[in-house]
Design a protein around this motif. Structure first.
Motif, PDB file in Angstrom:
ATOM      1  N   GLN A   1      50.478  41.489  43.672  1.00 10.20           N
ATOM      2  CA  GLN A   1      51.340  41.384  42.509  1.00 10.20           C
ATOM      3  C   GLN A   1      51.211  40.027  41.812  1.00 10.20           C
ATOM      4  OE1 GLN A   1      53.409  43.512  41.056  1.00 10.20           O
ATOM      5  NE2 GLN A   1      53.695  45.188  42.487  1.00 10.20           N
ATOM      6  N   ASP A   2      51.257  38.942  42.588  1.00 11.35           N
ATOM      7  CA  ASP A   2      51.194  37.611  41.975  1.00 11.35           C
ATOM      8  C   ASP A   2      49.862  37.385  41.270  1.00 11.35           C
ATOM      9  OD1 ASP A   2      53.717  37.090  42.850  1.00 11.35           O
ATOM     10  OD2 ASP A   2      53.112  35.799  44.535  1.00 11.35           O
ATOM     11  N   GLU A   3      48.790  37.867  41.890  1.00  8.62           N
ATOM     12  CA  GLU A   3      47.475  37.685  41.287  1.00  8.62           C
ATOM     13  C   GLU A   3      47.362  38.475  39.989  1.00  8.62           C
ATOM     14  OE1 GLU A   3      42.756  37.600  42.573  1.00  8.62           O
ATOM     15  OE2 GLU A   3      44.226  38.601  43.864  1.00  8.62           O
ATOM     16  N   THR A   4      47.865  39.713  39.980  1.00 11.43           N
ATOM     17  CA  THR A   4      47.794  40.496  38.745  1.00 11.43           C
ATOM     18  C   THR A   4      48.625  39.863  37.638  1.00 11.43           C
ATOM     19  OG1 THR A   4      49.555  41.973  39.510  1.00 11.43           O
ATOM     20  CG2 THR A   4      47.294  42.703  39.853  1.00 11.43           C
ATOM     21  N   LEU A   5      49.759  39.265  37.999  1.00  6.87           N
ATOM     22  CA  LEU A   5      50.568  38.590  36.988  1.00  6.87           C
ATOM     23  C   LEU A   5      49.796  37.428  36.372  1.00  6.87           C
ATOM     24  CD1 LEU A   5      53.173  38.110  35.437  1.00  6.87           C
ATOM     25  CD2 LEU A   5      54.009  36.772  37.400  1.00  6.87           C
ATOM     26  N   SER A   6      49.157  36.617  37.210  1.00 10.09           N
ATOM     27  CA  SER A   6      48.382  35.486  36.690  1.00 10.09           C
ATOM     28  C   SER A   6      47.221  35.955  35.818  1.00 10.09           C
ATOM     29  CB  SER A   6      47.860  34.642  37.852  1.00 10.09           C
ATOM     30  OG  SER A   6      48.909  33.923  38.457  1.00 10.09           O
ATOM     31  N   ILE A   7      46.535  37.003  36.242  1.00  9.35           N
ATOM     32  CA  ILE A   7      45.420  37.526  35.453  1.00  9.35           C
ATOM     33  C   ILE A   7      45.921  38.051  34.109  1.00  9.35           C
ATOM     34  CG2 ILE A   7      43.663  39.332  35.324  1.00  9.35           C
ATOM     35  CD1 ILE A   7      43.369  39.068  38.382  1.00  9.35           C
ATOM     36  N   PHE A   8      47.052  38.743  34.131  1.00  6.06           N
ATOM     37  CA  PHE A   8      47.627  39.265  32.896  1.00  6.06           C
ATOM     38  C   PHE A   8      47.967  38.134  31.931  1.00  6.06           C
ATOM     39  CE2 PHE A   8      51.125  40.570  30.184  1.00  6.06           C
ATOM     40  CZ  PHE A   8      50.734  41.832  29.750  1.00  6.06           C
ATOM     41  N   ILE A   9      48.634  37.101  32.448  1.00  6.61           N
ATOM     42  CA  ILE A   9      48.988  35.954  31.600  1.00  6.61           C
ATOM     43  C   ILE A   9      47.727  35.296  31.053  1.00  6.61           C
ATOM     44  CG2 ILE A   9      50.051  33.670  31.564  1.00  6.61           C
ATOM     45  CD1 ILE A   9      52.073  35.936  31.689  1.00  6.61           C
ATOM     46  N   ARG A  10      46.738  35.074  31.901  1.00 10.00           N
ATOM     47  CA  ARG A  10      45.487  34.444  31.481  1.00 10.00           C
ATOM     48  C   ARG A  10      44.807  35.231  30.370  1.00 10.00           C
ATOM     49  NH1 ARG A  10      40.657  35.252  35.518  1.00 10.00           N
ATOM     50  NH2 ARG A  10      40.726  37.248  34.413  1.00 10.00           N
ATOM     51  N   ASP A  11      44.740  36.556  30.521  1.00  8.40           N
ATOM     52  CA  ASP A  11      43.946  37.374  29.610  1.00  8.40           C
ATOM     53  C   ASP A  11      44.728  37.895  28.410  1.00  8.40           C
ATOM     54  OD1 ASP A  11      41.806  36.977  31.263  1.00  8.40           O
ATOM     55  OD2 ASP A  11      41.963  38.901  32.280  1.00  8.40           O
ATOM     56  N   ASN A  12      46.034  37.606  28.355  1.00 10.90           N
ATOM     57  CA  ASN A  12      46.840  38.041  27.222  1.00 10.90           C
ATOM     58  C   ASN A  12      47.540  36.866  26.552  1.00 10.90           C
ATOM     59  OD1 ASN A  12      47.002  41.235  27.083  1.00 10.90           O
ATOM     60  ND2 ASN A  12      46.887  40.654  29.223  1.00 10.90           N
ATOM     61  N   GLU A  13      48.547  36.325  27.227  1.00  5.82           N
ATOM     62  CA  GLU A  13      49.365  35.295  26.607  1.00  5.82           C
ATOM     63  C   GLU A  13      48.613  33.982  26.407  1.00  5.82           C
ATOM     64  OE1 GLU A  13      53.077  34.906  28.657  1.00  5.82           O
ATOM     65  OE2 GLU A  13      53.430  37.068  28.669  1.00  5.82           O
ATOM     66  N   LEU A  14      47.579  33.733  27.206  1.00  3.35           N
ATOM     67  CA  LEU A  14      46.820  32.490  27.066  1.00  3.35           C
ATOM     68  C   LEU A  14      45.443  32.700  26.446  1.00  3.35           C
ATOM     69  CD1 LEU A  14      47.720  30.625  30.383  1.00  3.35           C
ATOM     70  CD2 LEU A  14      48.781  30.447  28.122  1.00  3.35           C
ATOM     71  N   ALA A  15      45.228  33.877  25.874  1.00  5.72           N
ATOM     72  CA  ALA A  15      43.938  34.113  25.223  1.00  5.72           C
ATOM     73  C   ALA A  15      43.707  33.099  24.105  1.00  5.72           C
ATOM     74  CB  ALA A  15      43.879  35.535  24.682  1.00  5.72           C
ATOM     75  N   TRP A  16      44.761  32.749  23.378  1.00  3.13           N
ATOM     76  CA  TRP A  16      44.626  31.775  22.286  1.00  3.13           C
ATOM     77  C   TRP A  16      44.148  30.427  22.801  1.00  3.13           C
ATOM     78  CZ3 TRP A  16      47.260  27.188  22.421  1.00  3.13           C
ATOM     79  CH2 TRP A  16      48.328  27.093  23.328  1.00  3.13           C
ATOM     80  N   LEU A  17      44.616  30.048  23.997  1.00  3.47           N
ATOM     81  CA  LEU A  17      44.272  28.751  24.565  1.00  3.47           C
ATOM     82  C   LEU A  17      42.833  28.736  25.069  1.00  3.47           C
ATOM     83  CD1 LEU A  17      45.278  25.923  25.441  1.00  3.47           C
ATOM     84  CD2 LEU A  17      46.015  26.972  27.604  1.00  3.47           C
ATOM     85  N   ARG A  18      42.374  29.876  25.544  1.00  5.27           N
ATOM     86  CA  ARG A  18      41.037  29.975  26.134  1.00  5.27           C
ATOM     87  C   ARG A  18      39.966  30.315  25.109  1.00  5.27           C
ATOM     88  NH1 ARG A  18      40.850  34.361  29.481  1.00  5.27           N
ATOM     89  NH2 ARG A  18      39.232  33.457  30.773  1.00  5.27           N
ATOM     90  N   GLY A  19      40.380  30.531  23.857  1.00  5.40           N
ATOM     91  CA  GLY A  19      39.417  30.857  22.825  1.00  5.40           C
ATOM     92  C   GLY A  19      38.858  32.257  22.954  1.00  5.40           C
ATOM     93  N   THR A  20      39.650  33.170  23.540  1.00  5.62           N
ATOM     94  CA  THR A  20      39.211  34.562  23.706  1.00  5.62           C
ATOM     95  C   THR A  20      40.161  35.470  22.940  1.00  5.62           C
ATOM     96  OG1 THR A  20      40.549  34.828  25.725  1.00  5.62           O
ATOM     97  CG2 THR A  20      38.296  34.002  25.994  1.00  5.62           C
ATOM     98  N   VAL A  21      40.050  36.756  23.163  1.00  6.60           N
ATOM     99  CA  VAL A  21      40.994  37.742  22.621  1.00  6.60           C
ATOM    100  C   VAL A  21      41.623  38.470  23.789  1.00  6.60           C
ATOM    101  CG1 VAL A  21      39.707  38.050  20.474  1.00  6.60           C
ATOM    102  CG2 VAL A  21      39.198  39.519  22.446  1.00  6.60           C
ATOM    103  N   PRO A  22      42.793  39.098  23.607  1.00  5.63           N
ATOM    104  CA  PRO A  22      43.418  39.844  24.695  1.00  5.63           C
ATOM    105  C   PRO A  22      42.485  40.902  25.276  1.00  5.63           C
ATOM    106  CG  PRO A  22      44.984  39.530  22.931  1.00  5.63           C
ATOM    107  CD  PRO A  22      43.650  39.040  22.409  1.00  5.63           C
ATOM    108  N   ALA A  23      42.665  41.193  26.551  1.00  6.42           N
ATOM    109  CA  ALA A  23      41.736  42.037  27.294  1.00  6.42           C
ATOM    110  C   ALA A  23      41.535  43.409  26.671  1.00  6.42           C
ATOM    111  CB  ALA A  23      42.205  42.181  28.744  1.00  6.42           C
ATOM    112  N   GLU A  24      42.571  43.972  26.039  1.00  2.00           N
ATOM    113  CA  GLU A  24      42.419  45.294  25.467  1.00  2.00           C
ATOM    114  C   GLU A  24      41.406  45.320  24.330  1.00  2.00           C
ATOM    115  OE1 GLU A  24      45.755  46.721  22.839  1.00  2.00           O
ATOM    116  OE2 GLU A  24      46.688  44.914  23.643  1.00  2.00           O
ATOM    117  N   TYR A  25      41.056  44.156  23.776  1.00  4.69           N
ATOM    118  CA  TYR A  25      40.112  44.078  22.678  1.00  4.69           C
ATOM    119  C   TYR A  25      38.696  43.668  23.126  1.00  4.69           C
ATOM    120  CZ  TYR A  25      44.336  44.394  19.902  1.00  4.69           C
ATOM    121  OH  TYR A  25      45.534  44.800  19.376  1.00  4.69           O
ATOM    122  N   TRP A  26      38.496  43.557  24.424  1.00  2.00           N
ATOM    123  CA  TRP A  26      37.159  43.212  24.912  1.00  2.00           C
ATOM    124  C   TRP A  26      36.175  44.317  24.557  1.00  2.00           C
ATOM    125  CZ3 TRP A  26      38.444  41.267  30.524  1.00  2.00           C
ATOM    126  CH2 TRP A  26      39.121  40.046  30.434  1.00  2.00           C
TER     127      TRP A  26
END
Length: 260
Positions: free
Chosen positions: A235-260
């Protein structure tokens, strides 16, 4: 078919001598051999960097031409590209862009190594696919196990529809990633999720979430999905991955995972 090949040849002849013209790459249904009698002809028109900059500065990224088309109801559907565009696509393009080059045919080119560059666009390493599976599993767990439950508890119909659609999309994309299949766009999800290997009951559970998103249908789909692909993903790992790939996409210079 013969009529599309005639139209393609006429188009190539019309652009071959243009300033900055480098290549014409056939894509879409004609390249893949699934065209209809009235199918249009999809191409990437590759130009040098100077012309690409000038065209795109004028807002010209794609257009339609009918020159040389001698059969009813069709046209040449043109998308603009350049060498740097293609290099960037090989490094970080989304699935629709990558999938658009699948089975591409270089019709004419003055650009060395173009076939190899297209091959790089349409293929991803195994470790990238594995990480995609983990990311889509994380999307599914948050949308199905948290947002969908909240929607039901709050009687929020918008959130229910939103969470259900995102759960279904994430589950489908996890299945596609496990099979190393790219998603050309949303209109292909229902067909593709039925075409890749999945465990017993997966497709039926997926269809139920699409039709009736709720706590029970979401839980059934998640149970099948994580029993199949989610071993060791807590659970904790999925939460971190979700935050990384969605809410922090702007910070990482990517787009949310659903748009990959």
């Amino acid at each position: 078919m013969e009529q599309q090949e005639r139209a393609l040849s006429a188009y190539v002849e019309s652009v071959r001598g243009e300033p900055g013209a480098l290549a014409v790459v056939l894509v879409g249904s004609v390249a893949q051999g699934r065209e209809r009698d009235d199918s249009d002809v999809d191409v990437y028109f590759v130009v040098d960097e100077e012309r690409f900059a000038a065209e795109t500065a004028a807002g010209r990224f794609a257009w339609i031409e009918r020159q040389g088309v001698d059969y009813p109801g069709s046209y040449i559907d043109i998308k603009l590209a350049s060498p740097s565009y293609l290099e960037a696509a090989a490094e970080r393009a989304d699935d629709p862009t990558r999938a658009s080059f699948q089975d591409a045919r270089v019709v004419w080119s003055e650009l060395p190594g173009l076939e190899g560059l297209i091959e790089r666009i349409t293929s991803l390493p195994d470790d990238v696919w594995d990480e995609r599976v983990r990311s889509h599993l994380s999307q599914a767990r948050l949308y199905g196990g948290y947002f969908l439950r909240q929607a039901v508890e709050r009687d929020d119909q918008f959130l229910r529809a939103h969470a259900g659609a995102h759960l279904a999309l994430a589950a489908a994309r996890a299945a596609l990633a496990a099979a190393h299949v790219m998603l050309p766009g949303p209109k292909y999800v229902s067909k593709l999720v039925r075409s890749v290997p999945t465990p017993a009951g997966f497709v039926e559970a997926w269809e139920r979430v699409v039709a009736e998103p709720g706590i029970a249908s979401g839980r059934t789909l998640l149970d099948i999905l994580f029993s199949w692909l989610g071993a060791g993903l807590g659970q904790d790992e999925t939460l971190s991955i979700f935050i990384r790939d969605n809410e922090l996409a702007w910070l990482r210079g990517t787009v949310p995972a659903e748009y990959w």
